[in-house]
Motif scaffolding. Structure first.
Motif, PDB file in Angstrom:
ATOM      1  N   GLY A  30       0.817  -1.208   0.000  1.00  0.00           N
ATOM      2  CA  GLY A  30       0.000   0.000   0.000  1.00  0.00           C
ATOM      3  C   GLY A  30       0.848   1.254   0.000  1.00  0.00           C
ATOM      4  N   ALA A  31       1.931   1.250   0.785  1.00  0.00           N
ATOM      5  CA  ALA A  31       2.813   2.412   0.844  1.00  0.00           C
ATOM      6  C   ALA A  31       3.509   2.645  -0.490  1.00  0.00           C
ATOM      7  N   VAL A  32       3.876   1.562  -1.196  1.00  0.00           N
ATOM      8  CA  VAL A  32       4.508   1.695  -2.513  1.00  0.00           C
ATOM      9  C   VAL A  32       3.574   2.412  -3.484  1.00  0.00           C
ATOM     10  N   LEU A  33       2.276   2.102  -3.370  1.00  0.00           N
ATOM     11  CA  LEU A  33       1.304   2.617  -4.342  1.00  0.00           C
ATOM     12  C   LEU A  33       0.605   3.892  -3.884  1.00  0.00           C
ATOM     13  N   VAL A  34       1.045   4.449  -2.740  1.00  0.00           N
ATOM     14  CA  VAL A  34       0.319   5.576  -2.151  1.00  0.00           C
ATOM     15  C   VAL A  34       0.271   6.785  -3.080  1.00  0.00           C
ATOM     16  N   THR A  35       1.269   6.962  -3.920  1.00  0.00           N
ATOM     17  CA  THR A  35       1.287   8.121  -4.811  1.00  0.00           C
ATOM     18  C   THR A  35       0.735   7.825  -6.198  1.00  0.00           C
ATOM     19  N   THR A  36       0.364   6.577  -6.463  1.00  0.00           N
ATOM     20  CA  THR A  36      -0.074   6.228  -7.818  1.00  0.00           C
ATOM     21  C   THR A  36      -1.535   5.819  -7.906  1.00  0.00           C
ATOM     22  N   LEU A  37      -2.090   5.261  -6.836  1.00  0.00           N
ATOM     23  CA  LEU A  37      -3.488   4.816  -6.881  1.00  0.00           C
ATOM     24  C   LEU A  37      -4.432   5.960  -6.535  1.00  0.00           C
ATOM     25  N   PRO A  38      -5.569   6.061  -7.217  1.00  0.00           N
ATOM     26  CA  PRO A  38      -6.567   7.072  -6.840  1.00  0.00           C
ATOM     27  C   PRO A  38      -7.241   6.683  -5.522  1.00  0.00           C
ATOM     28  N   THR A  39      -7.298   7.613  -4.592  1.00  0.00           N
ATOM     29  CA  THR A  39      -7.864   7.316  -3.278  1.00  0.00           C
ATOM     30  C   THR A  39      -9.072   8.187  -2.946  1.00  0.00           C
TER      31      THR A  39
ATOM     32  N   GLY B   7      -4.359  -4.337   6.050  1.00  0.00           N
ATOM     33  CA  GLY B   7      -2.962  -3.939   6.045  1.00  0.00           C
ATOM     34  C   GLY B   7      -2.627  -3.067   4.843  1.00  0.00           C
ATOM     35  N   PHE B   8      -3.135  -3.443   3.670  1.00  0.00           N
ATOM     36  CA  PHE B   8      -2.915  -2.641   2.464  1.00  0.00           C
ATOM     37  C   PHE B   8      -3.496  -1.242   2.638  1.00  0.00           C
ATOM     38  N   TYR B   9      -4.697  -1.188   3.188  1.00  0.00           N
ATOM     39  CA  TYR B   9      -5.314   0.112   3.429  1.00  0.00           C
ATOM     40  C   TYR B   9      -4.459   0.963   4.366  1.00  0.00           C
ATOM     41  N   ASP B  10      -3.869   0.350   5.396  1.00  0.00           N
ATOM     42  CA  ASP B  10      -3.066   1.123   6.342  1.00  0.00           C
ATOM     43  C   ASP B  10      -1.861   1.745   5.651  1.00  0.00           C
ATOM     44  N   GLY B  11      -1.217   1.004   4.751  1.00  0.00           N
ATOM     45  CA  GLY B  11      -0.092   1.573   4.032  1.00  0.00           C
ATOM     46  C   GLY B  11      -0.511   2.637   3.035  1.00  0.00           C
ATOM     47  N   LEU B  12      -1.706   2.498   2.474  1.00  0.00           N
ATOM     48  CA  LEU B  12      -2.180   3.414   1.441  1.00  0.00           C
ATOM     49  C   LEU B  12      -2.750   4.705   2.033  1.00  0.00           C
ATOM     50  N   LEU B  13      -3.588   4.569   3.072  1.00  0.00           N
ATOM     51  CA  LEU B  13      -4.223   5.737   3.683  1.00  0.00           C
ATOM     52  C   LEU B  13      -4.000   5.776   5.197  1.00  0.00           C
TER      53      LEU B  13
END
Length: 251
Positions: A91-100, A147-153
Motif C-alpha cells: 500500500g505504501a509503494v502505491l500511495v502516490t499512484t493509486l486514486p484514493t 494492512g494494504f489500506y493502512d499503508g495506502l491511507l
C-alpha cells in the motif's frame, strides 16, 4: 538537531502521549497526531511517515503489554503479522499512484457504521464466540485488505481490525484489542520501511515522540486490561465518530 523548535517539540510530545494512550485502547492515534503535525508545518508526506515511526513504538509497547498479560500470543500471530506487514508495504509503494478519492469519500460513513455496530449491538463483551470465518481464510483475505489500506491511507485501521476480529474471528473485545495491536504494529512497520526509503521522516523529532508514545501506550493498555469492554467499547465508538467527523470536515 531537531526538525522543529523546542516549543513545537513539546506540543508534539504531548500529542504523541495522548495518541499512544488512545491508540492502545481503541485505535485512532493518527487522528490525534497527523492534524497536529500538519498544523506545525510538516508536509503530508513528512507527517504520515513520521507518524508511522512514532506510532510503531506505541503499537509495539501496547502489543507487548497485552502479550505479557496473556491476552495475545505474539509468536502465534507471526504469520498474520507477516501478511499485514507485506500488504501495508504494498500500500505504501502505491500511495502516490493509486486514486484514493473514492475511498476517502466512503471512509467516514464506514467509520460511522462501525461506531453504530459497537454502540448498538447487544452482547458485545470480553467473551469469545464462534468465528464466522475460518482462521486461514481470515488471514489470507481480511488481514491483507486492512494492512494494504493502512499503508495506502491509514485512518481507522485499528477500528477496521477490531470490527473484523470481533465480528468475523469471534473474539471478545479485550482479546480483539490485543490482537489489533499486534497486526497494527506489523502494518505500521511495513509502511515505515517503505517511507524510510521514499519518504521524508523527521527522525529526531519522531524518536522523541516515540518515547511519549511508549508512555501513553503503557498507560492505555494497562487501563484497558483493567476495565475491558466497559472502557474499550465506548472509547472505540467515540474515536470512530471523531475520525469520521474529521474526515468529513477535511474532505
Amino acid at each position: 538537531m531537531f526538525e522543529v523548535s523546542f516549543d513545537v517539540l513539546a506540543i508534539l510530545v504531548g500529542t504523541a502521549f495522548a495518541a499512544g494512550f488512545v491508540d492502545a485502547i481503541a485505535g485512532g492515534g493518527g487522528l490525534i497526531c497527523l492534524p497536529v503535525m500538519l498544523m506545525v508545518g510538516a508536509t503530508p508526506v513528512e507527517a504520515i511517515s513520521t507518524n508511522k515511526l512514532q506510532a510503531s513504538f506505541g503499537s509495539a509497547t501496547a502489543a507487548h503489554s497485552y502479550a505479557r498479560a496473556g491476552h495475545v500470543d505474539l509468536w502465534s500471530q507471526r504469520w498474520p503479522a507477516a501478511v499485514s506487514f507485506l500488504a501495508s508495504a504494498c500500500g505504501a509503494v502505491l500511495v502516490t499512484t493509486l486514486p484514493t478519492d473514492g475511498v476517502r469519500a466512503f471512509l467516514p460513513w464506514l467509520l460511522i457504521a462501525i461506531a453504530t455496530f459497537f454502540a448498538l449491538r447487544p452482547g458485545l463483551n470480553d467473551i469469545d464466540r464462534s468465528p464466522r470465518m475460518p482462521a486461514p481464510l481470515f488471514v489470507l483475505t481480511v488481514v491483507p485488505a486492512i494492512g494494504f489500506y493502512d499503508g495506502l491511507l491509514g485512518p481507522g485501521t485499528g477500528s477496521f481490525f477490531m470490527l473484523a476480529l470481533v465480528f468475523l474471528a469471534g473474539q471478545g473485545i479485550l482479546k480483539a484489542t490485543a490482537h489489533t495491536k499486534a497486526l497494527n504494529l506489523a502494518s505500521n512497520l511495513g509502511a515505515l520501511v517503505l517511507f524510510a526509503f521514499v519518504g521524508q521522516i523527521w527522525w529526531a523529532t519522531g524518536l522523541v515522540m516515540a518515547v511519549a508514545q511508549i508512555a501513553g501506550a503503557r498507560l492505555g493498555a494497562g487501563l484497558a486490561m483493567r476495565k475491558g469492554a466497559r472502557l474499550i467499547k465506548p472509547l472505540l465508538v467515540v474515536v470512530s465518530l471523531l475520525l469520521a467527523g474529521r474526515l468529513l470536515i477535511s474532505g
